[in-house]
Design an enzyme around this catalytic site. Structure first.
Site, PDB file in Angstrom:
ATOM      1  N   ARG A   1       0.841  -1.193   0.000  1.00  0.00           N
ATOM      2  CA  ARG A   1       0.000   0.000   0.000  1.00  0.00           C
ATOM      3  C   ARG A   1       0.881   1.250   0.000  1.00  0.00           C
ATOM      4  NH1 ARG A   1      -5.197   1.740  -0.932  1.00  0.00           N
ATOM      5  NH2 ARG A   1      -6.114   2.818   0.831  1.00  0.00           N
TER       6      ARG A   1
ATOM      7  N   THR B   1      -9.911   0.522  -9.863  1.00  0.00           N
ATOM      8  CA  THR B   1      -8.908  -0.302  -9.203  1.00  0.00           C
ATOM      9  C   THR B   1      -8.878  -1.532 -10.079  1.00  0.00           C
ATOM     10  OG1 THR B   1      -9.335   0.565  -7.016  1.00  0.00           O
ATOM     11  CG2 THR B   1      -8.494  -1.661  -7.073  1.00  0.00           C
TER      12      THR B   1
ATOM     13  N   THR C   1      -4.055  -0.501  -7.254  1.00  0.00           N
ATOM     14  CA  THR C   1      -4.845   0.642  -7.708  1.00  0.00           C
ATOM     15  C   THR C   1      -4.053   1.944  -7.718  1.00  0.00           C
ATOM     16  OG1 THR C   1      -6.975   1.764  -7.325  1.00  0.00           O
ATOM     17  CG2 THR C   1      -5.677   1.283  -5.380  1.00  0.00           C
TER      18      THR C   1
ATOM     19  N   ASP D   1      -7.867   8.266   0.636  1.00  0.00           N
ATOM     20  CA  ASP D   1      -8.424   7.180   1.461  1.00  0.00           C
ATOM     21  C   ASP D   1      -8.243   7.448   2.960  1.00  0.00           C
ATOM     22  OD1 ASP D   1      -9.533   5.672  -0.507  1.00  0.00           O
ATOM     23  OD2 ASP D   1      -7.937   4.188  -0.628  1.00  0.00           O
TER      24      ASP D   1
ATOM     25  N   SER E   1      -7.823   0.864   3.521  1.00  0.00           N
ATOM     26  CA  SER E   1      -8.295   0.376   2.228  1.00  0.00           C
ATOM     27  C   SER E   1      -9.488  -0.545   2.408  1.00  0.00           C
ATOM     28  CB  SER E   1      -7.154  -0.385   1.555  1.00  0.00           C
ATOM     29  OG  SER E   1      -7.607  -1.006   0.377  1.00  0.00           O
ATOM     30  N   SER E   2     -10.207  -0.765   1.313  1.00  0.00           N
ATOM     31  CA  SER E   2     -11.268  -1.789   1.284  1.00  0.00           C
ATOM     32  C   SER E   2     -10.871  -2.967   0.406  1.00  0.00           C
ATOM     33  CB  SER E   2     -12.559  -1.186   0.734  1.00  0.00           C
ATOM     34  OG  SER E   2     -12.979  -0.110   1.510  1.00  0.00           O
TER      35      SER E   2
ATOM     36  N   GLY F   1     -13.643  -1.396  -6.815  1.00  0.00           N
ATOM     37  CA  GLY F   1     -14.933  -0.802  -6.466  1.00  0.00           C
ATOM     38  C   GLY F   1     -14.954  -0.064  -5.149  1.00  0.00           C
ATOM     39  N   GLY F   2     -13.780   0.328  -4.620  1.00  0.00           N
ATOM     40  CA  GLY F   2     -13.784   1.062  -3.349  1.00  0.00           C
ATOM     41  C   GLY F   2     -14.503   0.225  -2.299  1.00  0.00           C
TER      42      GLY F   2
HETATM   43  O1  DON Z   1      -8.081   1.104  -1.148  1.00  0.00           O
HETATM   44  C1  DON Z   1      -9.240   1.371  -1.400  1.00  0.00           C
HETATM   45  O2  DON Z   1     -10.196   0.938  -0.768  1.00  0.00           O
HETATM   46  C2  DON Z   1      -9.549   2.259  -2.586  1.00  0.00           C
HETATM   47  N1  DON Z   1      -8.402   3.087  -2.880  1.00  0.00           N
HETATM   48  C3  DON Z   1      -9.910   1.395  -3.743  1.00  0.00           C
HETATM   49  C4  DON Z   1     -10.318   2.203  -4.924  1.00  0.00           C
HETATM   50  C5  DON Z   1     -11.102   1.445  -5.882  1.00  0.00           C
HETATM   51  O3  DON Z   1     -11.389   0.293  -5.705  1.00  0.00           O
HETATM   52  C6  DON Z   1     -11.549   2.172  -7.056  1.00  0.00           C
HETATM   53  N2  DON Z   1     -12.249   1.287  -7.899  1.00  0.00           N
HETATM   54  N3  DON Z   1     -13.020   0.961  -8.543  1.00  0.00           N
END
Ligand code: DON
Length: 570
Positions: free
Chosen positions: A102, A378, A396, A420, A449-450, A470-471
């Site tokens: 990360r 991502t 990502t 984030d 993060s997720s 997908g965050g």
């Molecule tokens: O780490 C995380 O949770 C976010 N930075 C992820 C971002 C993400 O999945 C964007 N995507 N579609």
């Protein structure tokens, strides 16, 4: 005779054995099948590059590094060397490791970095431009994975990506549209405008996209080794980019960056072992907490896509995400009670307040920016090799094309992962997440993060490996695919295809997908007190691989939500 045949046919139909007379044994929707190895990624060219490595005898980790670097070329909105992520590795001997690469906050970052004098969040400060960039971890993470668990030489696994960058590849419909949709971001930075928007002329579908600057960077990384990114010519280009534009990252930040090998977080759901990503991702622990809450219910009996099942999922998501907001951050800075949160007794007590007749309103609804309607990005990929080594990797730049900044002379985009962090408790980030103190900005700290790269075992053997972008929706996408497999007995492809929902505690709204929710199911949920986002939206891009019990065949499924995705095997 006739009635006997009729009887057999009815029996077959009744038990689900005969789905179609012509395909009596085929499970539909059918996943891709391969004998030796499989790669499922967001881009078919990158998956194919991985298969070539498999054919040359590379193991899953060699392939994972090659695919990750290839995606940095083919999928610039998310594939990267200027970002970071998480790689879950399980070797055929049963050892698993969670590799955390990360991004980290630069040393000059402060808690109030994105606030104005009045203490208000400065719009876009954490999402656009040089100040939004965290110290990238991808190159260090890939190098560590290869050195510890791979078998091939660094320069050989970099080569497919270098070639793709130098020779180019045809721009897909989705990439052409995606680049155009981010014109307002990319055109703010001349180098990004030149490379990704063709100086405003735009790439058209089918046109060849070459990236000579990136090819040179990859060549330099081949020749000088991965440390070049952190202390060599590439590092200098990155630092110069920062110095010219008021960014915070210094050579010291780059030199100090290290990936971290962590114990994966583990749980169990209906006899299946779950192995997933620990903090600084919330993904694995929240996934396990939610599965633990669900274990007390008979989801198969409640029915797939029924209002009762959706009600239960929403209530479980609401509680899981409330805990995410409160308890999670970088474990080097805050104590995250992972064991307690993933314990079955905690889930039982947490689930006690679920009322099957009524939605529990999310406790606090704070004012915030509405969720932005832009494509977040991502990317996840999964690899299984012939020996049974497996890699599940999510990485990502954060939102699509990250900060929008391309390092001049080096041809790669930089992340906006600083968003984030909690810029200010109570203020939503780009994903609408309200986060807490535990995730406040501090020098060297990694943002929460997720991302949820996950492996599931049955009787000690790999059952499925999967993950998604997908965050915050990542955690819920992974969970729903697992429920589809374990509770509803779907095929891998069916489980990936099936509609998804999402709830993240705050804002107190259910997200659903186009055509994903029957009108009467929605009405039944509204009658219980659930509220929905105004417009449905697609969620995630799950890339998953199973090993078929009995035959050992690798079964792969790419997500139809991403037209560029591709599963390839041999
Ligand atoms: O780490 C995380 O949770 C976010 N930075 C992820 C971002 C993400 O999945 C964007 N995507 N579609």
């Amino acid at each position: 005779m006739k009635s006997c045949c009729m009887y057999l046919l009815l029996l077959g139909l009744g038990t689900g054995l005969i789905r179609s007379p012509a395909r009596s044994q085929v499970e539909i929707p059918a996943p891709a099948r391969a004998r030796h190895g499989m790669v499922a990624s967001a881009n078919a060219l990158a998956s194919q590059a991985g298969v070539e490595i498999l054919k040359r005898g590379g193991n899953a980790v060699d392939v994972a590094v090659a695919v990750g670097l290839a995606l940095a070329v083919t999928t610039p909105e998310a594939g990267n060397i200027g970002g970071g992520g998480f790689m879950l590795i399980r070797m055929a001997d049963g050892n698993s490791v969670a590799l955390d690469y990360r991004e980290a906050a630069p040393r000059k970052a402060t808690r109030t970095l994105y606030l104005d004098r009045a203490g208000n969040v400065i719009p876009q400060a954490s999402t656009v431009g040089h100040l939004a960039v965290g110290v990238p971890g991808t190159v260090a993470g890939f190098a560590r994975a290869l050195e510890r668990y791979g078998t091939m030489r660094w320069r050989d696994v970099v080569e497919p990506a270098r070639k793709l960058a130098e020779k180019g590849f045809p721009v897909s419909h989705a990439l052409a549209l995606g680049l155009r949709s981010r014109e307002s971001l990319l055109s703010q930075f001349p180098e990004s405008r030149r490379i990704f928007l063709k100086n405003g002329l735009h790439y058209r579908e089918g046109e060849i996209f070459r990236q000579p600057d990136l090819a040179r960077t990859l060549k330099r990384l081949q020749q000088k080794g991965p440390r070049d990114f952190y202390e060599g010519a590439t590092a200098r280009l990155l630092v110069e980019e920062m110095e010219r534009n008021g960014g915070l990252i210094t050579l010291e930040d780059l030199k100090a960056y290290r990936p971290v090998e962590r114990e994966p977080v583990r749980g169990e759901y209906r006899g299946y072992k779950i192995i997933s990503m620990p903090p600084p991702s919330s993904g694995g622990a929240v996934l396990i907490e939610m599965l633990n809450m669900l274990e007390g219910y008979d989801l198969a009996a409640l029915g797939h896509n029924s209002s009762k099942t959706y009600h239960l999922l929403i209530e479980v998501m609401r509680r899981g995400f409330a805990d995410r907001a409160e308890h999670f951050g970088d474990p080097a800075f805050v104590r995250v009670p992972v064991n307690a949160l993933t314990s079955e007794s905690y889930a039982r007590s947490r689930a006690q307040s679920i009322d099957m007749k009524r939605a529990t309103p999310s406790t606090e609804v704070k004012p915030g920016r509405p969720m932005r309607d832009e494509p977040p990005q991502t990317t996840h990929y999964t690899v299984v090799d012939a020996k049974g080594n497996v890699v599940s990797n999510t990485y990502t730049l954060n939102t699509a094309y990250g900060s929008g900044v391309t390092v001049r002379g080096a041809g790669f985009l930089l992340n906006n992962e600083m968003d984030d962090f909690t810029a200010k408790p109570g203020s939503p980030n780009a994903f609408g997440l309200i986060q807490g103190e535990a995730n406040a900005i501090a020098p060297g700290k990694r943002p929460l993060s997720s991302m949820t790269p996950t492996l599931v075992l049955k009787e000690g053997k790999l059952f499925v490996a999967l993950g998604s972008p997908g965050g915050p929706t990542i955690i819920n996408s992974v969970m729903q695919v697992l429920l589809n497999l374990i509770d509803h007995g779907m095929t891998l492809q069916g489980a990936v295809n099936a509609p998804r929902i999402h709830h993240q505690w705050l804002p107190d709204r259910v997200r659903h997908e186009p055509y994903g929710l029957a009108r009467d199911v929605r009405e039944a949920l509204e009658a219980k007190g659930h509220r929905f986002e105004a417009e449905p939206r697609w969620m995630g891009d799950v890339e998953a691989i199973m090993i078929e019990p009995g035959t050992g065949m690798r079964l792969g499924a790419s997500d139809p939500r991403n037209p560029d995705a591709g599963v390839r095997g041999y």
